[in-house]
Write an enzyme that holds these catalytic residues in place. Structure first.
Site, mmCIF file in Angstrom:
data_model
loop_
_atom_site.group_PDB
_atom_site.id
_atom_site.type_symbol
_atom_site.label_atom_id
_atom_site.label_comp_id
_atom_site.label_asym_id
_atom_site.label_seq_id
_atom_site.Cartn_x
_atom_site.Cartn_y
_atom_site.Cartn_z
ATOM 1 N N HIS A 92 0.845 -1.189 0.000
ATOM 2 C CA HIS A 92 0.000 0.000 0.000
ATOM 3 C C HIS A 92 0.883 1.241 0.000
ATOM 4 C CE1 HIS A 92 -3.722 2.208 0.761
ATOM 5 N NE2 HIS A 92 -2.971 3.001 1.505
ATOM 6 N N ASP A 129 -14.642 3.616 7.788
ATOM 7 C CA ASP A 129 -13.578 4.425 7.177
ATOM 8 C C ASP A 129 -14.140 5.296 6.064
ATOM 9 O OD1 ASP A 129 -10.793 5.211 6.655
ATOM 10 O OD2 ASP A 129 -11.149 4.208 4.751
ATOM 11 N N ARG A 137 -13.335 13.658 7.319
ATOM 12 C CA ARG A 137 -11.978 14.208 7.531
ATOM 13 C C ARG A 137 -11.571 15.092 6.370
ATOM 14 N NH1 ARG A 137 -8.647 9.120 7.709
ATOM 15 N NH2 ARG A 137 -6.870 10.518 7.845
ATOM 16 N N SER A 163 -7.181 4.295 9.283
ATOM 17 C CA SER A 163 -7.823 4.255 7.973
ATOM 18 C C SER A 163 -7.131 3.231 7.063
ATOM 19 C CB SER A 163 -7.770 5.659 7.359
ATOM 20 O OG SER A 163 -8.130 5.634 6.018
ATOM 21 N N LYS A 169 -8.398 -1.111 6.398
ATOM 22 C CA LYS A 169 -8.697 -1.644 5.060
ATOM 23 C C LYS A 169 -7.783 -2.832 4.730
ATOM 24 C CE LYS A 169 -8.431 2.519 3.409
ATOM 25 N NZ LYS A 169 -8.585 3.911 3.138
HETATM 26 N N1 URA Z 1 -4.938 6.859 2.650
HETATM 27 C C1 URA Z 1 -5.986 6.293 3.317
HETATM 28 O O1 URA Z 1 -6.531 5.280 2.900
HETATM 29 N N2 URA Z 1 -6.401 6.892 4.447
HETATM 30 C C2 URA Z 1 -5.828 7.999 4.951
HETATM 31 O O2 URA Z 1 -6.246 8.465 5.991
HETATM 32 C C3 URA Z 1 -4.749 8.577 4.247
HETATM 33 C C4 URA Z 1 -4.311 7.972 3.093
#
Ligand code: URA
Length: 434
Positions: free
Chosen positions: A82, A161, A168, A183, A187
């Site tokens: 990621h 999220d 946010r 966050s 995931k």
């Molecule tokens: N990427 C994400 O998935 N969440 C965040 O808070 C920042 C970057």
């Protein structure tokens, strides 16, 4: 328990209990806490922070807010990667096939681009016929068969999220270490890969503007991963200039193909080797990163990594003749070159501004409903530390939007800072954190 008292508590910097955090996540997901109170709590968290244990509980509650994907039917150790988001970041399309070509299962759920950052799903969709809406069963079957699958989120993963991120985004509370950690990790861990490598971007084109904050974020992500008993490694890398030369969907796929042939930009190639070597060691395929890099390079040279991209595209219904002959990608109709106005060296390239220009040319989204022009974008011709002579080509613009060209030229020139040679050469990989 009530949200007012929890806001009050965090406002004074007190530690929230597990029950309080779970209550907030559950009730907010179920629309029982209004946005204005959640926004107030987010701002209190922004200023007072969450410790490791609170961040772990928040991450766990976010995972529990939705479905989890059980990848245990995939044979072998599953790896995932990621990036915290950047400009011209095509690593997934290079790294995935490289790693999968060595027999390591790479089952990834990717996202779409928003704002100045691109998304792997949009890039994949520039290959005609390509399906990204795989069911969980298809994701598992494809990975078992050809060791790689890349899909969009089909099931209801981490709805907390989705809601929190949207709030946010409009309340200036994205760039908080605990909120980013929960966050991203919620995931990733809802997906259940065995080994995870995270590319934490820092610089003008990233959420993290300075190295200190990127390190803090990385340490938090490692601590929280440990609490989940997940194996995570982190690279902190520079987003002071776009990665590679291409920014835009088809353009980045073409660049990924060239990189898998061994002719791509060095920065993109080296980053993929480094991320890939970590995954190969974590998966147990190799005992050290040097051995892993040799194997990855071998599969680029012998064509197996590119062949894996062909297999991925065919398996997901795409037309693989585009991978074999990238000149088939249809780029936007207007092609405009941008030239340097002075002599010197490239000192910096404002990655955020370049990402915004590419977005405005049609490559990115202003809102989630924006229709992309997949053939639009920018190809840079000069990178940091390159020598430039007045009149040299700096970049080429591709767009179908006549009225964006003048602005794009102006902003690309503004993004390039040309002057004295930098005293230190540009560094792509700042730090490794495990
Ligand atoms: N990427 C994400 O998935 N969440 C965040 O808070 C920042 C970057």
């Amino acid at each position: 328990m009530n949200i007012y008292d929890i806001i009050e508590k965090k406002k004074h910097g007190q530690i929230l209990t597990d029950e309080e955090i779970k209550y907030v996540v559950n009730d907010f997901t179920e629309d029982k806490i209004p946005d204005y109170q959640m926004a107030a709590l987010l701002m209190a968290i922004y200023f007072k922070g969450l410790n490791v244990s609170e961040t772990y509980t928040l991450t766990k509650a976010m995972i529990e807010s939705g479905d989890k994907i059980d990848l245990s039917k995939i044979e072998g150790k599953k790896v995932d990667k990621h990036s915290t988001g950047g400009v011209g970041d095509t690593t997934t399309l290079v790294l995935g096939p490289m790693v999968a070509s060595l027999g390591i299962p790479f089952a990834k759920m990717s996202g779409r681009g928003l704002g100045h950052t691109g998304g792997t799903l949009d890039k994949l969709e520039s290959i005609p016929g390509m399906h990204i809406d795989l069911s969980t069963e298809e994701l598992i079957d494809n990975t078992n068969e050809i060791k790689i699958a890349i899909a969009g989120q089909t099931s209801n993963i981490t709805p907390a999220d989705k809601k929190l991120y949207a709030l946010r985004d409009i309340t200036a509370t994205v760039d908080n270490i605990s909120l980013i950690t929960s966050s991203i990790l919620s995931k990733k861990f809802a997906m259940g890969a065995d080994c995870l490598v995270l590319d934490v971007k820092v610089g003008s084109g990233a959420f993290m503007k300075d190295l200190e904050m990127a390190e803090e974020l990385s340490k938090m992500m490692i601590e929280v991963s440990k609490k989940f008993n997940r194996h995570t490694k982190i690279l902190i890398t520079s987003m002071e200039e776009p990665l590679g030369y291409a920014i835009g969907n088809s353009l980045e796929v073409i660049e990924a193909i060239e990189t898998l042939k061994g002719h791509g930009p060095r920065d993109l190639y080296n980053l993929c080797l480094k991320l890939g070597s970590k995954l190969l060691v974590m998966s147990g395929k190799c005992t050290c990163e040097e051995e892993a890099i040799n194997l990855l390079e071998e599969n680029v040279k012998n064509g197996l990594a590119l062949e894996k991209l062909v297999e991925l595209v065919e398996k997901q219904g795409g037309d693989s003749s585009y991978i074999k002959d990238p000149s088939k990608f249809k780029l936007s109709n207007i092609k405009q070159e941008v030239y340097a106005e002075c002599d010197g060296y490239v000192k910096s390239i404002d990655a955020l501004l370049i990402g915004e220009v590419a977005r405005d040319l049609g490559a990115g989204r202003i809102t989630k409903d924006t229709v992309l022009d997949l053939g639009s974008g920018i190809v840079l011709n000069k990178k940091i530390d390159d020598e430039v002579t007045k009149g040299d080509l700096l970049a080429t613009i591709y767009t179908n939007k006549d009225d964006e060209v003048v602005n794009a030229i102006k902003n690309i020139k503004k993004a390039y800072k040309i002057g004295e040679k930098n005293s230190q050469p540009y560094k792509l990989i700042y730090k490794e954190i495990e």
